[in-house]
Design an enzyme around this catalytic site. Structure first.
Site, short mmCIF file in Angstrom:
data_model
loop_
_atom_site.label_atom_id
_atom_site.label_comp_id
_atom_site.label_asym_id
_atom_site.label_seq_id
_atom_site.Cartn_x
_atom_site.Cartn_y
_atom_site.Cartn_z
N SER A 190 4.27 -2.11 10.15
CA SER A 190 5.74 -2.18 10.26
C SER A 190 6.32 -3.52 9.87
O SER A 190 7.26 -4.00 10.50
CB SER A 190 6.18 -1.78 11.68
OG SER A 190 5.77 -0.46 11.97
N LYS A 211 0.10 4.28 -0.20
CA LYS A 211 -0.53 5.45 0.42
C LYS A 211 -0.33 6.68 -0.47
O LYS A 211 -0.30 6.53 -1.69
CB LYS A 211 0.02 5.64 1.83
CG LYS A 211 -0.07 4.33 2.65
CD LYS A 211 0.24 4.50 4.10
CE LYS A 211 0.09 3.14 4.80
NZ LYS A 211 0.36 3.19 6.23
N GLY A 258 3.40 2.28 10.67
CA GLY A 258 4.37 3.36 10.47
C GLY A 258 5.15 3.73 11.71
O GLY A 258 5.82 4.76 11.75
N ASN A 272 0.87 -1.18 0.00
CA ASN A 272 0.00 0.00 0.00
C ASN A 272 0.90 1.22 0.00
O ASN A 272 1.52 1.53 1.01
CB ASN A 272 -0.89 -0.04 1.25
CG ASN A 272 -1.70 1.24 1.42
OD1 ASN A 272 -1.75 2.08 0.52
ND2 ASN A 272 -2.34 1.38 2.57
N GLU A 329 -4.64 -4.74 10.86
CA GLU A 329 -3.58 -3.75 11.02
C GLU A 329 -3.79 -3.00 12.33
O GLU A 329 -4.54 -2.00 12.37
CB GLU A 329 -3.62 -2.75 9.86
CG GLU A 329 -3.40 -3.36 8.50
CD GLU A 329 -2.90 -2.34 7.49
OE1 GLU A 329 -1.81 -2.55 6.96
OE2 GLU A 329 -3.57 -1.32 7.26
N HIS A 344 -9.17 1.25 5.39
CA HIS A 344 -7.85 1.45 6.00
C HIS A 344 -7.99 2.40 7.19
O HIS A 344 -8.78 3.35 7.15
CB HIS A 344 -6.87 2.02 4.98
CG HIS A 344 -5.44 1.95 5.46
ND1 HIS A 344 -4.93 2.86 6.35
CD2 HIS A 344 -4.47 1.05 5.22
CE1 HIS A 344 -3.66 2.53 6.62
NE2 HIS A 344 -3.36 1.43 5.94
N GLU A 369 -6.25 4.76 8.19
CA GLU A 369 -6.02 6.19 7.91
C GLU A 369 -7.27 6.83 7.30
O GLU A 369 -7.55 8.00 7.54
CB GLU A 369 -4.80 6.34 6.98
CG GLU A 369 -3.51 6.09 7.77
CD GLU A 369 -2.40 5.43 6.97
OE1 GLU A 369 -2.43 5.46 5.73
OE2 GLU A 369 -1.50 4.85 7.62
#
Ligand code: 13P
Length: 262
Positions: free
Chosen positions: A213, A11, A172, A9, A166, A94, A96
């Site tokens: 990660s 992003k 991240g 991904n 996730e 997702h 985010e």
């Protein structure tokens, strides 16, 4: 055989030129790994150029989101059929998008249904925040996200769905869930929910990716776990070297599993 599925991904990273450059570097390296399913999700504008390069290759191309309406006055949105014209799959839910753009379990469900109706495969993301994790609410949160996100989905449709677990605190941050902790959520929370809704056979065939990660040095031990069937990779999918190393880790697991069956 359990075929591991690794998706990158990207992003909001990579211009069209950078995306073309990156995938051009990945493609020759990926030719040797037909035992792993591999995919990338560039940002919308780079998708057509990347998809053109990937035609006939073993690298699937997806989008990072879509809208559920077919057409109309929805400025800035992209419809399922538009995505399906170019992509093999789409990511929905997702964290985010949930955190920054108001995505809810209900809108995840709408996007999922619209994507499936358009013939796309879908990666549905779930995962708890750090606070929820520390408060012991992981199971409750993931259960809510799966049951509402997948509400009304049939067993046949489930064949086109991958779940990505996730944990938000691992995205991240360089802080990975331990293979045991991630596997525990996959095996004891997500898989049983899928079994309840779709039956044992379908649920066992569905892939549950871990994301957060993943790096070349931890990929193989994550994928070696019984219920971690792949990964959704962010940062480490942005260079060919690290993404290909992760695919190598996945391939190694497949070989070990095959050998141990002999
Ligand atoms: P990182 O691999 O950068 O932690 O991102 C994970 C992710 O959010 C993939 O969708």
């Amino acid at each position: 055989m359990r075929k591991i599925f690794v998706a990158g991904n990207w992003k909001m990273n990579k211009t069209i030129a950078e995306a073309v450059d990156l995938v051009s570097k990945m493609l020759p390296e990926l030719e040797n790994f037909d035992d792993v399913d591999v995919a990338v999700a560039p940002s919308y504008l780079a998708v057509p150029a990347v998809a053109e390069l990937c035609k006939g290759k073993a690298l699937k191309v997806g989008a990072q989101n879509l809208f559920w309406e077919e057409s109309g006055a929805y400025t800035g949105e992209v419809a399922p059929q538009m995505v399906a014209e170019v992509c093999d799959f789409v990511i929905v839910g997702h964290s985010e998008r949930r955190t920054y753009f108001g995505e809810t379990d209900e809108t995840v469900n709408k996007r999922l249904k619209a994507a499936l109706a358009a013939g796309l495969d879908v990666i549905v993301c779930v995962g708890e925040t750090l606070e929820e994790n520390e408060a012991g609410q992981t199971e409750a949160v993931v259960t809510r996200q799966i049951s509402k996100g997948l509400a009304g989905i049939t067993e046949d449709q489930a064949a086109h769905i991958t779940i990505a677990y996730e944990p938000i605190w691992a995205i991240g941050t360089g802080r990975t869930a331990t293979p045991e902790d991630a596997n525990n959520v996959h095996k004891n929370v997500i898989r049983p929910l899928l079994k309840q809704q779709f039956g044992d056979q379908r649920a066992n065939a569905m892939r549950i990716q871990y994301g957060g990660s993943i790096k070349p040095n931890n990929a193989a031990e994550l994928f070696a776990m019984s219920d971690i069937d792949g990964g959704l990779v962010g940062g480490a999918s942005l260079t060919a070297d690290s993404f290909v190393s992760i695919i190598k880790g996945a391939s190694l697991v497949t070989i070990v599993e095959e050998t141990s069956k002999e």
